[in-house]
Motif scaffolding. Sequence first.
Motif, mmCIF file in Angstrom:
data_model
loop_
_atom_site.group_PDB
_atom_site.id
_atom_site.type_symbol
_atom_site.label_atom_id
_atom_site.label_comp_id
_atom_site.label_asym_id
_atom_site.label_seq_id
_atom_site.Cartn_x
_atom_site.Cartn_y
_atom_site.Cartn_z
ATOM 1 N N VAL A 64 0.841 -1.198 0.000
ATOM 2 C CA VAL A 64 0.000 0.000 0.000
ATOM 3 C C VAL A 64 0.880 1.254 0.000
ATOM 4 O O VAL A 64 1.876 1.315 0.732
ATOM 5 N N LYS A 65 0.506 2.221 -0.829
ATOM 6 C CA LYS A 65 1.173 3.514 -0.850
ATOM 7 C C LYS A 65 0.121 4.598 -0.651
ATOM 8 O O LYS A 65 -0.894 4.610 -1.360
ATOM 9 N N PHE A 66 0.373 5.501 0.298
ATOM 10 C CA PHE A 66 -0.608 6.551 0.558
ATOM 11 C C PHE A 66 0.054 7.762 1.198
ATOM 12 O O PHE A 66 1.166 7.669 1.743
ATOM 13 N N LYS A 67 -0.653 8.890 1.097
ATOM 14 C CA LYS A 67 -0.168 10.151 1.670
ATOM 15 C C LYS A 67 -0.803 10.348 3.035
ATOM 16 O O LYS A 67 -1.976 10.031 3.236
ATOM 17 N N VAL A 68 -0.019 10.881 3.958
ATOM 18 C CA VAL A 68 -0.510 11.172 5.309
ATOM 19 C C VAL A 68 -0.232 12.640 5.615
ATOM 20 O O VAL A 68 0.489 13.326 4.884
ATOM 21 N N HIS A 144 -4.547 10.032 3.974
ATOM 22 C CA HIS A 144 -5.041 11.323 3.500
ATOM 23 C C HIS A 144 -5.330 11.261 2.000
ATOM 24 O O HIS A 144 -6.238 11.923 1.504
ATOM 25 N N PHE A 145 -4.533 10.469 1.287
ATOM 26 C CA PHE A 145 -4.768 10.225 -0.143
ATOM 27 C C PHE A 145 -4.144 8.877 -0.473
ATOM 28 O O PHE A 145 -2.980 8.632 -0.170
ATOM 29 N N LEU A 146 -4.936 7.993 -1.101
ATOM 30 C CA LEU A 146 -4.466 6.650 -1.430
ATOM 31 C C LEU A 146 -3.931 6.617 -2.858
ATOM 32 O O LEU A 146 -4.642 6.947 -3.807
ATOM 33 N N TYR A 229 4.046 8.947 2.688
ATOM 34 C CA TYR A 229 4.728 10.210 2.422
ATOM 35 C C TYR A 229 3.789 11.357 2.792
ATOM 36 O O TYR A 229 2.599 11.149 3.067
ATOM 37 N N GLN A 230 4.315 12.554 2.815
ATOM 38 C CA GLN A 230 3.517 13.739 3.121
ATOM 39 C C GLN A 230 3.819 14.831 2.114
ATOM 40 O O GLN A 230 4.741 14.707 1.297
ATOM 41 N N ASP A 231 3.026 15.917 2.166
ATOM 42 C CA ASP A 231 3.248 17.048 1.252
ATOM 43 C C ASP A 231 4.615 17.686 1.500
ATOM 44 O O ASP A 231 5.209 17.536 2.577
ATOM 45 N N GLU A 232 5.083 18.400 0.502
ATOM 46 C CA GLU A 232 6.373 19.070 0.625
ATOM 47 C C GLU A 232 6.342 20.081 1.778
ATOM 48 O O GLU A 232 5.385 20.838 1.930
ATOM 49 N N SER A 233 7.381 20.065 2.567
ATOM 50 C CA SER A 233 7.482 20.963 3.724
ATOM 51 C C SER A 233 8.569 22.001 3.481
ATOM 52 O O SER A 233 9.497 21.783 2.685
ATOM 53 N N ILE A 234 8.447 23.124 4.164
ATOM 54 C CA ILE A 234 9.425 24.209 4.057
ATOM 55 C C ILE A 234 9.933 24.542 5.451
ATOM 56 O O ILE A 234 9.145 24.739 6.384
#
Length: 297
Positions: A64-68, A144-146, A229-234
């Motif tokens: 499984v790959k998904f965004k958190v 958060h997104f699959l 993985y998660q969204d790009e962070s700054i």
Amino acid sequence: MNKNTKIVLTLLALGLIVACKESVAEETPDYSENVATDSTSVVSSSAAVENKNSNRKFVRTADVKFKVKNVAKSTYAIEDATTKFGGFVTYTHLQSNIHSEDRTKVSQDSTLVTTKYKVDNNITIRVPNTKMDTVIKTIAKQIHFLDYRIIKADDVSLQMLSNELAQKRSNLSEKRLANAIDSKGKKLNQVVDAEVTLDAKKEQNDASKLQNLSLQDQVNFSTLTLNIYQDESIKQEMVANEKSINAYRPNIGLQIWDSVKTGWFMLEHIISFIVVLWPFALIVFLGLLGYKKFLKK
């Protein structure tokens, strides 16, 4: 209109407003709950459910790959859920991948460093096959997104039966060969050849046994491979500037004084060099005296 009538009308109006609000609240869907429910239903699969009434044996795996929202927090939640349901973590690789790094000088001694990065983690866990679907549904709460989910159930019943039959045949062959060695093997070379054959049979028997044990372990504990993985962070931070080498250069007066001293040292070296050559000067002087003396004669 008297005062009592006004009070009654006001109460009726308030009652209508409250009733309308409750109706709207009932009709408004809870999107966050729907998202969690959708994620659970999408990730779950009948292939992950253990059928207690079936005699078949399945090796169940999930990829499984998904965004958190936060990789670190989701990792802890997944690890806790794995331990809670009797599983264990076999691999985890949490890392930050830097995409870019910009440096902006904001003052003479400070620089603003802006770093853009992504955090991801590859996790491999093993859970009891009876708890696989429960663990997947628990993990789905972090989604958060699959991106994708792959669940496989490979039937290894016939393969395990084949290994058991091969093991039994090998056991019988070993016993017959051992009896033949004890009763009929007289010559040394015959005994040696028979012993080599017996060792090969034992090795084959052990290989079948180990393969069956490995398959049984895969049946008992399902393997889940998760890529989160998660969204790009700054990240921005102020750092001190390193001083330039020019900041340590001496002033012009000190440089001139150093030049004067350097010139004087060079003059001293020249004089010392000339003094070192006095034997050659003495030889030349004596040669000239001798030449003049012989010339007069």
